[in-house]
Motif scaffolding. Structure first.
Motif, PDB file in Angstrom:
ATOM      1  N   ARG A  27       0.819  -1.205   0.035  1.00  0.00           N
ATOM      2  CA  ARG A  27      -0.101  -0.130  -0.168  1.00  0.00           C
ATOM      3  C   ARG A  27       0.803   1.331   0.015  1.00  0.00           C
ATOM      4  N   CYS A  28       1.660   1.493  -0.961  1.00  0.00           N
ATOM      5  CA  CYS A  28       2.810   2.685  -0.976  1.00  0.00           C
ATOM      6  C   CYS A  28       2.027   3.877  -1.018  1.00  0.00           C
ATOM      7  N   THR A  29       2.473   4.893  -0.544  1.00  0.00           N
ATOM      8  CA  THR A  29       1.917   6.102  -0.316  1.00  0.00           C
ATOM      9  C   THR A  29       1.736   6.804  -1.545  1.00  0.00           C
ATOM     10  N   TYR A  30       2.541   6.305  -2.675  1.00  0.00           N
ATOM     11  CA  TYR A  30       2.688   7.208  -3.950  1.00  0.00           C
ATOM     12  C   TYR A  30       1.890   6.336  -5.010  1.00  0.00           C
ATOM     13  N   CYS A  31       1.336   5.327  -4.814  1.00  0.00           N
ATOM     14  CA  CYS A  31       0.604   4.403  -5.705  1.00  0.00           C
ATOM     15  C   CYS A  31      -0.921   3.975  -5.289  1.00  0.00           C
ATOM     16  N   LEU A  32      -0.792   2.957  -4.215  1.00  0.00           N
ATOM     17  CA  LEU A  32      -1.937   2.385  -3.695  1.00  0.00           C
ATOM     18  C   LEU A  32      -2.066   2.805  -2.200  1.00  0.00           C
ATOM     19  N   PRO A  33      -2.272   3.972  -1.870  1.00  0.00           N
ATOM     20  CA  PRO A  33      -2.501   4.082  -0.436  1.00  0.00           C
ATOM     21  C   PRO A  33      -3.532   3.399   0.434  1.00  0.00           C
ATOM     22  N   ASP A  34      -4.446   2.967  -0.276  1.00  0.00           N
ATOM     23  CA  ASP A  34      -5.799   2.625   0.296  1.00  0.00           C
ATOM     24  C   ASP A  34      -5.716   1.148   0.021  1.00  0.00           C
ATOM     25  N   GLY A  35      -4.466   0.468  -0.588  1.00  0.00           N
ATOM     26  CA  GLY A  35      -4.544  -1.057  -1.015  1.00  0.00           C
ATOM     27  C   GLY A  35      -5.286  -1.050  -2.581  1.00  0.00           C
ATOM     28  N   TYR A  36      -5.184  -2.370  -3.134  1.00  0.00           N
ATOM     29  CA  TYR A  36      -5.780  -2.581  -4.305  1.00  0.00           C
ATOM     30  C   TYR A  36      -7.258  -2.994  -4.331  1.00  0.00           C
ATOM     31  N   HIS A  37      -8.037  -2.017  -5.149  1.00  0.00           N
ATOM     32  CA  HIS A  37      -9.562  -2.175  -5.116  1.00  0.00           C
ATOM     33  C   HIS A  37      -9.786  -2.480  -6.658  1.00  0.00           C
ATOM     34  N   ILE A 191      13.719   7.494  -8.866  1.00  0.00           N
ATOM     35  CA  ILE A 191      12.906   7.952  -9.576  1.00  0.00           C
ATOM     36  C   ILE A 191      11.961   8.918  -9.211  1.00  0.00           C
ATOM     37  N   GLU A 192      11.871   9.961  -9.783  1.00  0.00           N
ATOM     38  CA  GLU A 192      11.105  11.135  -9.417  1.00  0.00           C
ATOM     39  C   GLU A 192       9.623  10.713  -9.439  1.00  0.00           C
ATOM     40  N   LEU A 193       8.932  11.326  -8.342  1.00  0.00           N
ATOM     41  CA  LEU A 193       7.791  11.159  -7.986  1.00  0.00           C
ATOM     42  C   LEU A 193       6.675  11.664  -9.234  1.00  0.00           C
ATOM     43  N   MET A 194       5.873  10.847  -9.777  1.00  0.00           N
ATOM     44  CA  MET A 194       5.375  11.482 -10.876  1.00  0.00           C
ATOM     45  C   MET A 194       3.627  11.614 -10.551  1.00  0.00           C
ATOM     46  N   GLN A 195       3.118  12.435 -11.244  1.00  0.00           N
ATOM     47  CA  GLN A 195       1.855  13.090 -10.897  1.00  0.00           C
ATOM     48  C   GLN A 195       0.853  12.080 -11.556  1.00  0.00           C
ATOM     49  N   THR A 196      -0.060  11.658 -10.802  1.00  0.00           N
ATOM     50  CA  THR A 196      -1.206  10.873 -11.464  1.00  0.00           C
ATOM     51  C   THR A 196      -2.584  11.230 -11.048  1.00  0.00           C
ATOM     52  N   GLY A 197      -3.551  10.817 -11.755  1.00  0.00           N
ATOM     53  CA  GLY A 197      -4.784  11.354 -11.344  1.00  0.00           C
ATOM     54  C   GLY A 197      -5.186  11.330  -9.807  1.00  0.00           C
ATOM     55  N   GLU A 198      -4.775  10.459  -9.295  1.00  0.00           N
ATOM     56  CA  GLU A 198      -5.246  10.131  -7.682  1.00  0.00           C
ATOM     57  C   GLU A 198      -4.400  10.738  -6.865  1.00  0.00           C
ATOM     58  N   MET A 199      -3.187  11.387  -7.028  1.00  0.00           N
ATOM     59  CA  MET A 199      -2.129  11.846  -6.300  1.00  0.00           C
ATOM     60  C   MET A 199      -1.538  13.247  -6.300  1.00  0.00           C
ATOM     61  N   ASP A 200      -2.798  14.052  -6.800  1.00  0.00           N
ATOM     62  CA  ASP A 200      -2.434  15.357  -6.880  1.00  0.00           C
ATOM     63  C   ASP A 200      -1.704  16.342  -5.562  1.00  0.00           C
ATOM     64  N   GLU A 201      -2.298  15.891  -4.545  1.00  0.00           N
ATOM     65  CA  GLU A 201      -1.920  16.330  -3.027  1.00  0.00           C
ATOM     66  C   GLU A 201      -0.505  15.834  -2.657  1.00  0.00           C
ATOM     67  N   LEU A 202      -0.477  14.702  -2.887  1.00  0.00           N
ATOM     68  CA  LEU A 202       0.815  13.969  -2.608  1.00  0.00           C
ATOM     69  C   LEU A 202       1.958  14.518  -3.411  1.00  0.00           C
ATOM     70  N   PHE A 203       1.740  14.870  -4.766  1.00  0.00           N
ATOM     71  CA  PHE A 203       2.743  15.160  -5.330  1.00  0.00           C
ATOM     72  C   PHE A 203       3.053  16.688  -5.008  1.00  0.00           C
ATOM     73  N   SER A 204       2.273  17.582  -4.781  1.00  0.00           N
ATOM     74  CA  SER A 204       2.537  19.005  -4.541  1.00  0.00           C
ATOM     75  C   SER A 204       3.288  19.083  -3.259  1.00  0.00           C
ATOM     76  N   LYS A 205       3.115  17.830  -2.218  1.00  0.00           N
ATOM     77  CA  LYS A 205       3.938  18.011  -1.061  1.00  0.00           C
ATOM     78  C   LYS A 205       5.241  17.186  -0.857  1.00  0.00           C
ATOM     79  N   ARG A 206       5.349  16.183  -1.961  1.00  0.00           N
ATOM     80  CA  ARG A 206       6.542  15.434  -1.560  1.00  0.00           C
ATOM     81  C   ARG A 206       7.359  15.443  -2.972  1.00  0.00           C
ATOM     82  N   HIS A 207       7.132  15.825  -4.115  1.00  0.00           N
ATOM     83  CA  HIS A 207       7.690  15.688  -5.452  1.00  0.00           C
ATOM     84  C   HIS A 207       9.019  16.612  -5.011  1.00  0.00           C
TER      85      HIS A 207
END
Length: 329
Positions: A27-37, A191-207
């Motif tokens: 459940r990586c914070t930058y990919c699937l923080p809530d697990g796979y659904h 690997i630089e953090l990449m912005q995806t549709g579900e990760m806007d807030e994390l990207f702005s904070k962690r990139h």
């Protein structure tokens, strides 16, 4: 062999990233923080062994020499070893790689090597077990480390380790990472953090840009390696004092896409021309029988006419990718 796959910008494609599942147990914070659904109402129907053979054969016939088996977490497939063998058995395929979270490596990596797996990338986002747990959602750091040891024992000369740069979490740990690879044949890839549709807030904070790491490496005598035809997008640096290497993947850098040599096929059989493209080309209807081989090649070739000159990540355009597990990262 059929004519090499090529797009309108004279880029040739030697490298296929083939996803076999979008399921992951981390459940990586930058990919699937809530697990796979799984998609609502959809039961996963991932490519079968025969479908994998057919799509790999089409790419191999058109000049592809490297296949990376991805996910999700590809080793979750019970037939993972059979998939490796199937891909490795295709004439023309020289490299068969996988990207894994490493949790099954300790017990299974010997089987993978015997099946034909030539290269391994393992995701390790921190060398601190607590930070690793925080980022991945799983307390499995030591198990993954034992898996890397097992891979060396199985005969792999070099292991690639992927680390997604996260400001305030691991981007400041370069000295620890360098010490780790001093006497180990590990190519550590930031690997630089990449912005995806579900990760806007994390990207702005962690990139954080990889440029600062590159500048530090160059200042300390690290040298850039030349890039091979079927290599991935990393800028790889080496140093005479280190057994290990450092790779930097910086998708926001100008010109990142000019050397693109890879295409993606999703776990459900869609061709994706770019990780951040806005649509996919359906291939699965042509994977049902061996008789559709030429039609499959023709459809892939036709899809390539629509490949853009670049992604538009720098403009905040993330395409249709909801998260990195969805089409294999």
């Amino acid at each position: 062999m059929a004519k090499q796959f090529e797009d309108n910008f004279q880029r040739k494609f030697y490298y296929l990233r083939l996803s076999i599942t979008d399921v992951c147990n981390f459940r990586c914070t930058y990919c699937l923080p809530d697990g796979y659904h799984p998609e609502q109402g959809k039961k996963p129907s991932f490519l079968t062994l025969d479908e994998i053979r057919r799509v790999t054969s089409a790419f191999a016939d058109c000049g592809t020499t490297k296949v990376r088996i991805t996910g999700g977490e590809p080793s979750l497939r019970r037939d993972f070893t059979d998939i490796i063998h199937t891909v490795a058995s295709q004439p023309g395929i020289e490299k068969v790689a996988t990207t894994t979270n490493g949790y099954r490596m300790e017990k299974q990596v010997q089987q993978w090597r015997q099946a034909g797996l030539t290269n391994i990338n393992v995701s390790v986002d921190s060398l601190d077990p607590r930070q690793f747990h925080l980022i991945t959602g799983e307390n499995l750091f030591h198990q993954v480390m034992r898996g890397i040891d097992a891979a060396f024992e199985a005969g792999y000369e070099q292991i690639k380790v992927n680390t997604v740069l996260l400001k305030g979490m691991n981007a400041e740990q370069l000295p620890q990472f360098l010490a780790w690879i001093k006497d180990r044949r590990i190519q550590l890839r930031f690997i630089e953090l990449m912005q995806t549709g579900e990760m806007d807030e994390l990207f702005s904070k962690r990139h954080v840009s990889g440029v600062s790491i590159r500048n530090a490496l160059i200042a300390n005598g690290w040298l850039l390696k030349p890039r091979g035809l079927n290599d991935g997008p990393a800028q790889v640096f080496y140093h005479s004092d280190y057994l290990g290497e450092i790779g930097l993947i910086m998708p926001y850098e100008k010109g990142f896409c000019t050397t693109c040599n890879r295409l993606r096929v999703s776990a459900r059989g869609k061709l994706h021309l770019c990780l951040f493209g806005d649509h996919g080309v359906e291939l699965r209807d042509l994977l049902a029988s061996d008789h559709q081989h030429d039609a499959l090649i023709a459809r892939i070739r036709g899809g390539l006419t629509e490949k853009s000159v670049s992604h538009y990540l720098q403009d905040g355009v993330t395409g249709m990718t909801p998260h990195l597990a969805s089409i294999g990262g």
